[in-house]
Design an enzyme around this catalytic site. Structure first.
Site, short mmCIF file in Angstrom:
data_model
loop_
_atom_site.label_atom_id
_atom_site.label_comp_id
_atom_site.label_asym_id
_atom_site.label_seq_id
_atom_site.Cartn_x
_atom_site.Cartn_y
_atom_site.Cartn_z
N SER A 89 0.98 -1.20 -0.06
CA SER A 89 -0.06 -0.01 0.20
C SER A 89 0.76 1.19 0.08
O SER A 89 1.75 1.26 -0.89
CB SER A 89 -0.99 -0.28 1.17
OG SER A 89 -2.00 0.88 1.08
N ASP A 139 -10.22 -5.00 -3.89
CA ASP A 139 -9.62 -3.83 -3.02
C ASP A 139 -10.42 -2.87 -2.90
O ASP A 139 -10.84 -2.06 -3.95
CB ASP A 139 -8.17 -3.61 -3.42
CG ASP A 139 -7.44 -3.02 -2.54
OD1 ASP A 139 -8.11 -2.22 -1.49
OD2 ASP A 139 -6.33 -3.04 -2.59
N HIS A 156 -7.86 -5.42 0.58
CA HIS A 156 -6.61 -4.58 0.78
C HIS A 156 -6.07 -5.37 1.76
O HIS A 156 -5.85 -5.10 2.94
CB HIS A 156 -6.94 -3.28 1.19
CG HIS A 156 -6.06 -2.16 1.00
ND1 HIS A 156 -5.38 -2.10 0.00
CD2 HIS A 156 -5.41 -1.85 2.19
CE1 HIS A 156 -4.41 -1.27 0.48
NE2 HIS A 156 -4.39 -0.97 1.44
#
Length: 244
Positions: free
Chosen positions: A120, A174, A221
């Protein structure tokens, strides 16, 4: 101004000839990646020569999370990830990561035996670090991340950007850094930065350059075992054990 980053260090279990520096995501610490590294990467004898550095981000207010103070590599102003970017924070973190890289080089590790990666936010910083560094690294890893500073990045890139291998993993489900954001970022790498696409991780290391993008069905995620297994195989090519 850069800060010295504290890190969780997982030393190589055989002779240390390569290093992976892996940056966590928003709100996490390096300890959050201890279990995956121990359970998937360090238990593989073909990666026993790799030292893992898992840095901890400093705690800062995050605007998009109502100013809540949490570990973050830079402030996120909005969750569209491309407007009103915290460029100062990003560049400060890149400088801090470069301190970790310099320490490994000073200890005798060639830059071509160093991989910079992250999840991320950490993935976004890893790309920026590699693209703007005068040294060419063995590779870059971006899991569920995105490309930052797009309006300026082309002018900031060094000559190594187009030839450094990139592993990019992204979940199709995600909800935060969406698959579309990931794909748009990879398209930017190809069309604006001239980075080629790689169709397989099973290539000879000298010829393996460009971005290998793999999506994972149903993954939100986070990181999936299949994704980490694919990354492990990629690392074996990028950081072969028999390279002394």
């Amino acid at each position: 101004m850069s800060v010295a980053l504290k890190s969780l260090i997982l030393n190589a279990t055989t002779k240390h000839t390569a290093t992976v520096i892996f940056l966590h995501g928003l709100g996490d610490t390096g300890h959050g990646w201890n279990l995956p590294v121990e359970g998937i990467f360090r238990c593989d004898s073909d990666l026993s020569h790799v030292k893992w550095i898992l840095p901890h981000a400093p705690s800062v207010p995050v605007t998009a999370n109502f100013g809540r103070v949490m570990p973050a590599w830079f402030d996120i102003k909005t969750f569209d990830f491309v407007s009103n970017e915290d460029e100062r924070g990003m560049l400060s973190t890149v400088s801090s990561v470069n301190q970790l890289i310099a320490a490994e080089i000073d200890a005798g590790i060639d830059p071509g035996r160093i991989v910079v990666g992250g999840f991320s936010q950490g993935g976004a910083i890893s790309l920026l670090t590699a693209f703007t560094n005068e040294r060419k690294f063995a590779g870059v890893v971006c899991l569920s991340g995105w490309v930052v500073m797009r309006s300026k990045l082309k002018g900031m890139c060094t000559q190594h950007a187009s030839s450094t291998p990139i592993f990019w993993g992204h979940g199709t489900a995600d909800p935060l850094v969406t698959l579309d954001i990931g794909r748009t970022s990879v398209d930017f790498l190809k069309t604006t930065l001239g980075i080629s696409a790689v169709t397989t991780e099973r290539s000879d290391a000298p010829a393996l350059k460009g971005v290998l993008f793999k999506d994972y069905a149903g993954l939100q995620h986070g990181a999936a075992p299949e994704e980490l297994d694919d990354l492990k195989e990629w690392l074996k090519v990028i950081l072969p054990k028999n390279s002394e």
